[in-house]
Design a protein around this motif. Sequence first.
Motif, PDB file in Angstrom:
ATOM      1  N   THR A  20       0.829  -1.200   0.000  1.00  0.00           N
ATOM      2  CA  THR A  20       0.000   0.000   0.000  1.00  0.00           C
ATOM      3  C   THR A  20       0.869   1.258   0.000  1.00  0.00           C
ATOM      4  N   GLU A  23       2.348   1.843  -3.445  1.00  0.00           N
ATOM      5  CA  GLU A  23       1.349   2.262  -4.425  1.00  0.00           C
ATOM      6  C   GLU A  23       0.854   3.684  -4.170  1.00  0.00           C
ATOM      7  N   VAL A  24       0.646   4.031  -2.917  1.00  0.00           N
ATOM      8  CA  VAL A  24       0.194   5.388  -2.594  1.00  0.00           C
ATOM      9  C   VAL A  24       1.270   6.396  -2.988  1.00  0.00           C
ATOM     10  N   LYS A  27       1.251   6.803  -6.741  1.00  0.00           N
ATOM     11  CA  LYS A  27       0.070   7.483  -7.268  1.00  0.00           C
ATOM     12  C   LYS A  27       0.040   8.968  -6.920  1.00  0.00           C
ATOM     13  N   HIS A  28       0.809   9.346  -5.904  1.00  0.00           N
ATOM     14  CA  HIS A  28       0.791  10.745  -5.453  1.00  0.00           C
ATOM     15  C   HIS A  28       2.214  11.293  -5.379  1.00  0.00           C
ATOM     16  N   THR A 192      -4.831   0.535  -0.933  1.00  0.00           N
ATOM     17  CA  THR A 192      -4.525   1.784  -1.624  1.00  0.00           C
ATOM     18  C   THR A 192      -5.801   2.559  -1.918  1.00  0.00           C
ATOM     19  N   ASP A 193      -6.844   1.874  -2.338  1.00  0.00           N
ATOM     20  CA  ASP A 193      -8.115   2.548  -2.640  1.00  0.00           C
ATOM     21  C   ASP A 193      -8.689   3.225  -1.401  1.00  0.00           C
ATOM     22  N   ASP A 196      -6.727   6.338  -0.762  1.00  0.00           N
ATOM     23  CA  ASP A 196      -7.081   7.340  -1.771  1.00  0.00           C
ATOM     24  C   ASP A 196      -8.407   8.015  -1.440  1.00  0.00           C
ATOM     25  N   ARG A 197      -9.390   7.230  -1.008  1.00  0.00           N
ATOM     26  CA  ARG A 197     -10.693   7.805  -0.664  1.00  0.00           C
ATOM     27  C   ARG A 197     -10.564   8.777   0.505  1.00  0.00           C
ATOM     28  N   LEU A 199      -7.846  10.411   1.351  1.00  0.00           N
ATOM     29  CA  LEU A 199      -7.119  11.582   0.855  1.00  0.00           C
ATOM     30  C   LEU A 199      -8.052  12.518   0.105  1.00  0.00           C
ATOM     31  N   SER A 200      -8.907  11.943  -0.734  1.00  0.00           N
ATOM     32  CA  SER A 200      -9.859  12.753  -1.500  1.00  0.00           C
ATOM     33  C   SER A 200     -10.836  13.457  -0.585  1.00  0.00           C
TER      34      SER A 200
END
Length: 208
Positions: A20, A23-24, A27-28, A192-193, A196-197, A199-200
């Motif tokens: 995780t 991947e995070v 992605k960022h 990771t999802d 991401d949620r 973070l969003s």
Amino acid sequence: MKLVYVFDAYCGWSHGFSRTLREVAAKHPDLPVEVLSGGLFTGARRVPIREFGYVKGANAKINELTGAEFGEGYERLIADGSFVMDSEAAARGMAALRQNAPERAAELAVALQHAFYVDGQSLSEPTTYRQVAEEARLDAGAVVAAFHSPAAQAAAEADFRRTAELGVDAFPTLLAVDGDRAVVLASGHATTDEVDRRLSAQATRDAS
């Protein structure tokens, strides 16, 4: 805003979070990742690994949830039972690696855990940091020298203090930090999802 990852190199759940974290971070790329060592096995908790009877069961659960690998070298340490996990030494080693490549701290934290949980290498030994540094194409001599330095000791102690100041008492914990504000994105286990949620959602709150 930046990400602050608080882990312990001898924490199996931190090892399980490695995918995780990678991947995070990938992605960022706009979010710097600061890595802090938490100090799980210090003081009276520096005892032979056989004293922690829950380890095998916990590792099985970590593997089930995350797919994290536990290698033969590590399994030999578990079977022998005499190995002592010393988080202060591991924190010095993480500080030495971080000093030589601060922008790669997350990658190096993952590599350090691979050295223990897959290869079964002691994180108290300078040879381990030499190998990790060489594989990461860092100056291995500089990393080993840093591992032995008073600066690494001071950095490890500073990590432990900062962990306490952030209110983190479980590893791993991933935080979004903006100035004096810290928001927990993950603690223990998260995909990771899921990160991401969160973070969003945090970005939406900041914008409103």
